[in-house]
Design a protein around this motif. Structure first.
Motif, PDB file in Angstrom:
ATOM      1  N   THR A 355       0.831  -1.304  -0.082  1.00 46.99           N
ATOM      2  CA  THR A 355       0.119  -0.149  -0.039  1.00 46.99           C
ATOM      3  C   THR A 355       0.750   1.362  -0.027  1.00 46.99           C
ATOM      4  N   THR A 356       1.968   1.390   0.831  1.00 49.15           N
ATOM      5  CA  THR A 356       2.952   2.339   0.697  1.00 49.15           C
ATOM      6  C   THR A 356       3.684   2.598  -0.843  1.00 49.15           C
ATOM      7  N   LEU A 357       3.892   1.664  -1.408  1.00 52.28           N
ATOM      8  CA  LEU A 357       4.529   1.741  -2.751  1.00 52.28           C
ATOM      9  C   LEU A 357       3.534   2.151  -3.720  1.00 52.28           C
ATOM     10  N   LEU A 358       2.058   1.743  -3.591  1.00 49.81           N
ATOM     11  CA  LEU A 358       1.139   2.077  -4.291  1.00 49.81           C
ATOM     12  C   LEU A 358       0.720   3.613  -4.153  1.00 49.81           C
ATOM     13  N   TYR A 359       0.833   3.979  -3.038  1.00 54.80           N
ATOM     14  CA  TYR A 359       0.463   5.418  -2.887  1.00 54.80           C
ATOM     15  C   TYR A 359       1.616   6.165  -3.437  1.00 54.80           C
ATOM     16  N   ALA A 360       2.935   5.844  -3.355  1.00 58.70           N
ATOM     17  CA  ALA A 360       3.870   6.631  -4.223  1.00 58.70           C
ATOM     18  C   ALA A 360       3.453   6.932  -5.544  1.00 58.70           C
ATOM     19  N   GLY A 361       2.855   5.837  -6.172  1.00 57.32           N
ATOM     20  CA  GLY A 361       2.418   6.040  -7.477  1.00 57.32           C
ATOM     21  C   GLY A 361       1.271   6.884  -7.766  1.00 57.32           C
ATOM     22  N   SER A 362       0.333   6.976  -6.770  1.00 56.61           N
ATOM     23  CA  SER A 362      -0.691   7.590  -6.933  1.00 56.61           C
ATOM     24  C   SER A 362      -0.627   9.026  -6.575  1.00 56.61           C
ATOM     25  N   TYR A 363       0.292   9.604  -6.000  1.00 55.77           N
ATOM     26  CA  TYR A 363       0.599  10.711  -5.301  1.00 55.77           C
ATOM     27  C   TYR A 363       0.814  12.035  -6.308  1.00 55.77           C
ATOM     28  N   TYR A 364       1.119  11.759  -7.262  1.00 54.84           N
ATOM     29  CA  TYR A 364       1.615  12.817  -8.511  1.00 54.84           C
ATOM     30  C   TYR A 364       0.360  14.028  -8.564  1.00 54.84           C
ATOM     31  N   GLY A 365      -0.994  13.802  -8.729  1.00 55.09           N
ATOM     32  CA  GLY A 365      -2.122  14.496  -8.937  1.00 55.09           C
ATOM     33  C   GLY A 365      -2.095  15.613  -7.799  1.00 55.09           C
ATOM     34  N   ILE A 366      -2.031  15.224  -6.466  1.00 55.27           N
ATOM     35  CA  ILE A 366      -2.317  16.256  -5.457  1.00 55.27           C
ATOM     36  C   ILE A 366      -0.835  16.606  -4.990  1.00 55.27           C
ATOM     37  N   GLY A 367       0.243  16.000  -5.460  1.00 57.23           N
ATOM     38  CA  GLY A 367       1.627  16.404  -5.069  1.00 57.23           C
ATOM     39  C   GLY A 367       1.992  17.596  -5.865  1.00 57.23           C
ATOM     40  N   CYS A 368       1.761  17.936  -7.001  1.00 55.34           N
ATOM     41  CA  CYS A 368       2.044  18.971  -7.852  1.00 55.34           C
ATOM     42  C   CYS A 368       1.198  20.042  -8.003  1.00 55.34           C
ATOM     43  N   LEU A 369      -0.151  19.896  -7.551  1.00 60.46           N
ATOM     44  CA  LEU A 369      -1.334  20.666  -7.460  1.00 60.46           C
ATOM     45  C   LEU A 369      -1.271  22.248  -7.001  1.00 60.46           C
ATOM     46  N   PRO A 370      -0.562  22.231  -5.641  1.00 57.78           N
ATOM     47  CA  PRO A 370      -0.610  23.607  -4.965  1.00 57.78           C
ATOM     48  C   PRO A 370       0.395  24.359  -6.021  1.00 57.78           C
ATOM     49  N   ASN A 371       1.649  24.084  -6.197  1.00 62.26           N
ATOM     50  CA  ASN A 371       2.406  24.881  -6.890  1.00 62.26           C
ATOM     51  C   ASN A 371       1.966  25.365  -8.272  1.00 62.26           C
ATOM     52  N   ILE A 372       1.203  24.487  -8.973  1.00 57.41           N
ATOM     53  CA  ILE A 372       0.602  24.705 -10.420  1.00 57.41           C
ATOM     54  C   ILE A 372      -0.601  26.042 -10.127  1.00 57.41           C
ATOM     55  N   LEU A 373      -1.302  25.654  -9.229  1.00 55.99           N
ATOM     56  CA  LEU A 373      -2.549  26.666  -8.949  1.00 55.99           C
ATOM     57  C   LEU A 373      -1.713  27.999  -8.581  1.00 55.99           C
ATOM     58  N   VAL A 374      -0.918  28.058  -7.624  1.00 57.80           N
ATOM     59  CA  VAL A 374      -0.382  29.352  -7.140  1.00 57.80           C
ATOM     60  C   VAL A 374       0.225  29.962  -8.616  1.00 57.80           C
ATOM     61  N   SER A 375       0.907  29.337  -9.347  1.00 58.65           N
ATOM     62  CA  SER A 375       1.409  30.050 -10.512  1.00 58.65           C
ATOM     63  C   SER A 375       0.413  30.439 -11.544  1.00 58.65           C
ATOM     64  N   GLU A 376      -0.745  30.098 -11.375  1.00 53.66           N
ATOM     65  CA  GLU A 376      -1.838  30.448 -12.311  1.00 53.66           C
ATOM     66  C   GLU A 376      -3.077  31.205 -11.990  1.00 53.66           C
TER      67      GLU A 376
END
Length: 459
Positions: A355-376
């Motif tokens: 579950t921990t390793l699958l979480y690593a693969g699923s994290y991208y969408g929420i992982g980069c969202l704050p920085n992208i929204l701040v820039s836009e």
């Protein structure tokens, strides 16, 4: 146009160079994962480091980075606005340089100070980076470029996990002290953003900067006119932190960014990276255990960051973030169930690894969202303030989870903390589905127009 179009070369180059500042932060984030065992008073001091920490001191040592990160963005926003995005990042590199040497001083207060100061540095980097990338990038690749800094942070984390256990305490810290120097020398050659020069009404430098980022052969006259007009128009409006709340379109954007930032970090990513190597159950397999798991965890996060990056500009921010948060909710809940029934599942100790390793693969969408929204989402008159607040929210979330993760697991059990993380992810899914505004393939001016239109429609 493809991502590797020739006109994008300098935007990609500048983004990668600037992202070294987050590679440094990534090294410090993973540093406790390989050092807690060496510094803990529960283990012998085999390297003669001279520092022994109890569990409360460990929690402070880990979380002080995030405390410094939470404090710094407010003045970092002022710094970015006054001296520029590039100058703030260069000044930040100077702040990083002495911290590694503080760590080898064999004094617990110096270790605390080093972690606190690198937290301040991280706050400056997180404040300046989204603004820098948003202002140098063209709209067709802005989402992809916005994901690069998190990839560099993962590289730093992965590098520490790969080599940290195989070199001495002093050797590792001395080697890492070179990174801020390398960043400073490389980033010196990158120009300031055209938007900053436009805000200072320096048209000659605005044009020169824009031509560098777009390539000398590209006609930038129309884009420059749009940047200058929009910047000057935005600057006529009030600026300051209060404007984030009193202006309705800014308030909507501010709510989206703060929610994305808090949901991301309160979901437990920082504490998972920091503590997984010490809290995962031991396996009978001698070749794979907690240390190897967190290493593979970071490899998966690194690969998924770059493999999924174009999806931000193809599928969009909203679908990808909802899917990512939903998977995070399911996986952290499953991990919590395992720890709740760990005695009955003694023959299935590999479950939290999966579950921990699958979480690593699923994290991208929420992982980069704050920085992208701040820039836009924000006009230039409040962009620095918005980025500062987002950095505070990210740091606060990390501080809360790193400070209380180990204390909750020791007193209430691991299942409790993972059920909390699962609940946070569920809230993220609901919020993103109903409230997140899609911004893919839109210019900064078009996004502002959309925000203002929604505000007028509500009235």
């Amino acid at each position: 146009m493809g991502f590797f179009n020739r006109s994008y070369v300098y935007q990609i180059l500048a983004t990668n160079t600037a992202s070294i500042s987050l590679l440094i932060a990534g090294c410090w984030i993973a540093w406790p994962s390989v050092m807690i065992k060496r510094l803990s008073d529960e283990n012998p001091d085999l390297e003669n480091i001279g520092i022994r920490l109890n569990k409360y001191q460990v929690s402070w040592m880990v979380s002080l980075l995030d405390l410094g990160n939470a404090i710094s963005p407010i003045f970092a926003g002022i710094l970015v606005e006054k001296i520029g995005r590039k100058s703030a990042l260069l000044l930040n590199a100077l702040l990083c340089m002495p911290t590694w040497f503080l760590v080898i001083s064999k004094q617990i207060p110096c270790l605390y100070i080093a972690r606190f100061f690198i937290g301040i540095s991280k706050g400056v980097a997180y404040t300046a980076m989204p603004i820098f990338i948003g202002e140098i990038s063209e709209h067709n690749i802005r989402g992809t470029l916005g994901s690069i800094p998190s990839g560099f942070q993962m590289v730093g984390t992965l590098a520490i996990l790969l080599v940290g256990n195989h070199v001495s305490y002093n050797s590792l810290n001395i080697a890492l002290s070179l990174l801020p120097v390398i960043f400073f020398l490389l980033f010196m050659m990158v120009p300031e953003t055209p938007h900053f020069y436009a805000a200072k009404n320096n048209l000659k430098r605005t044009e020169k900067s824009l031509k560098w980022y777009r390539g000398k052969k590209k006609d930038v006259a129309e884009e420059m006119k749009s940047i200058v007009e929009k910047t000057q128009e935005d600057l006529k409006s009030k600026s300051g932190y209060l404007e984030l709340l009193t202006n309705e379109s800014n308030r909507r954007a501010f709510t989206l960014v703060m929610a994305a930032s808090l949901f991301q970090r309160l979901g437990g990513i920082t504490s998972m990276i920091t503590y997984s190597s010490t809290l995962l159950p031991k396996l009978d397999n001698a070749y794979f255990g907690p240390d190897q798991c967190i290493l593979v965890f970071m490899v998966i996060m690194f690969l998924s960051n770059f493999l999924q990056a174009p999806l931000m500009d193809i599928l969009g921010r909203k679908p990808l973030s909802c899917f990512s948060a939903a998977l995070g909710c399911l996986l952290t809940f499953s991990t919590g169930l395992f720890y709740l029934y760990q005695t009955e599942l003694s023959n299935y100790q590999y479950i939290p690894y999966v579950t921990t390793l699958l979480y690593a693969g699923s994290y991208y969408g929420i992982g980069c969202l704050p920085n992208i929204l701040v820039s836009e989402l924000f006009p230039i008159n409040v962009r620095c303030q918005a980025s500062s607040c987002a950095s505070v929210a990210l740091a606060f979330g990390s501080f809360v989870t790193t400070k209380f993760h180990i204390l909750i697991t020791k007193s209430l059990g691991q299942h409790v903390i993972f059920f909390i993380y699962s609940s946070v992810h569920l809230c993220s899914v609901v919020f993103n589905y109903f409230y997140l505004m899609e911004t893919k393939q839109k210019t900064l001016a078009e996004i502002q127009e959309k925000l203002n239109k929604r505000t007028r429609n509500k009235k």
